[in-house]
Write an enzyme that holds these catalytic residues in place. Sequence first.
Site, PDB file in Angstrom:
ATOM      1  N   HIS A 157       3.798  33.613  63.598  1.00 38.21           N
ATOM      2  CA  HIS A 157       4.622  34.779  63.251  1.00 38.21           C
ATOM      3  C   HIS A 157       5.818  34.912  64.192  1.00 38.21           C
ATOM      4  O   HIS A 157       6.756  35.663  63.909  1.00 38.21           O
ATOM      5  CB  HIS A 157       3.765  36.051  63.309  1.00 38.21           C
ATOM      6  CG  HIS A 157       4.273  37.158  62.438  1.00 38.21           C
ATOM      7  ND1 HIS A 157       5.571  37.260  62.023  1.00 38.21           N
ATOM      8  CD2 HIS A 157       3.619  38.225  61.896  1.00 38.21           C
ATOM      9  CE1 HIS A 157       5.734  38.343  61.277  1.00 38.21           C
ATOM     10  NE2 HIS A 157       4.561  38.937  61.184  1.00 38.21           N
ATOM     11  N   ASP A 380       2.718  24.286  42.964  1.00 42.42           N
ATOM     12  CA  ASP A 380       2.061  23.158  42.310  1.00 42.42           C
ATOM     13  C   ASP A 380       2.370  21.880  43.089  1.00 42.42           C
ATOM     14  O   ASP A 380       3.518  21.465  43.174  1.00 42.42           O
ATOM     15  CB  ASP A 380       2.564  23.067  40.865  1.00 42.42           C
ATOM     16  CG  ASP A 380       2.011  21.867  40.110  1.00 42.42           C
ATOM     17  OD1 ASP A 380       1.175  21.129  40.667  1.00 42.42           O
ATOM     18  OD2 ASP A 380       2.440  21.666  38.958  1.00 42.42           O
TER      19      ASP A 380
END
Length: 468
Positions: A157, A380
């Site tokens: 982060h 995908d």
Amino acid sequence: MNVQVEVISKEIIKPSSPTPNPLRHYKLSFLDQISPPLYTSVVLFYEFNRETQPTITETSKHLKKSLGEVLTLFYPLAGRVKIHDHFVECNDEGISYLEAQVTNYRLHDVLNNLVPDELNKFIPFALDEHIANEFALGVQLNMFDCGGFAIGLCISHKLADGLSMLMFTKTWAAIARGETDEAKIGRPQFVSATLFPPKEITGYDSRAGITKNKVTKRFVFDASTIEDLRAKYTDLQKNEKHPSRVETLLAFMWRRIVGATKADHDDDNKMHRVIYTVNLRPRIEPPLPHYSFGNICRISLTAPLLGKSSSWDDEDQESCYGMVRRVREALSKVDKDMKTLQHGGEHLRVMDRLAQSSSTGEVVTSSYTSLCQFPVYDIDFGWGRPTWVGLPPLPINDLILFLDTKEAGGIEAYVTLSEEVMTKFESDPFLRRRVSMSWFGSAADSSLIRQPALLNHVTKFIPKSSRL
């Protein structure tokens, strides 16, 4: 359930092309500096729908090759984070890559019984783990005996917000599919430190709020439930803009959490407020592309709400809509404060005041972030879209995190509370009658089930949301 995930190999994946010398010193921005030192993560579950299923070796080889290629674009992730020096050494030392085998459950069984904390077993790092080895990115490929697999990914982060994490994953998947269209690959832009220059910061603790004393549960709301709530709030809006589905669900959830947080002996004058993460990319002039990399977000907070301002024991419409109005008012101030934010000083003072009021107990603060409308079900890698996308719980208490369901229009809410408050929250009768069951099961108690969700594919997203 107690899913068993056994790590069977570990290695380092390096960029397929070296990082040029002028790019080897990546500065952290002011917003990177004040971000908590933990990992954000995502787990994507896939089922093979073909007669011939690749082996773990074939699957891993395909992912590692494309991972090396995408790291040449996102080169800071293959470097080493120097948190105290506020930069990343882009030395191409690589990222941590693990292969693991799920030994006691099939993919279908896991998705039917999974609770949020179990997702931590599918990622390479503990989310609150000290980055002693300074890795910015880790990937774990988890294989099931049935042939399905899950890809768990962690990003520091200190370098990336939620949108950056998802855009990296989307770009990686596009490369794995063999895409060559630049528009589909989405090259990152590294402009964060230019817009928000780093500062010398003293006395600010970016670890404030990180805790292990919490429990996370997942509650699923289908599209019809959310639309019904929107209709209730819209009836009150008069000439104002109709609340979005995210605004609607936030108002509903916050009201339920405030009710669960209030103890019998609570002072009626105790204040409650919510802070939420705002995506700054569309708010900067000129607007930044959604693939701009970094922590390009800030927190915004509602004005404190007195506990006695309404009864928390009913589903009064006006008070819920009042919460939506407060959120909108706070968002409108973000645009006005943009220049101040780029200087940084005032934002630090606001965060200090926020921490002080929360630590004294005078204000009960809930945090909210949304990943709704981000293209999680378009990721995908060449074997089809995900069966399900899950978010391992962050080690932050009083947190609400939204994510789209695979069914269009629905929202999954990950709620992190103390155990005592969670017990009261999930027994709330208004919550119980609104929560629905997803097709792969709900992490909430089975008594909360309302109706099954449909398996419609979520529509393709072009990022417009202003919230992370």
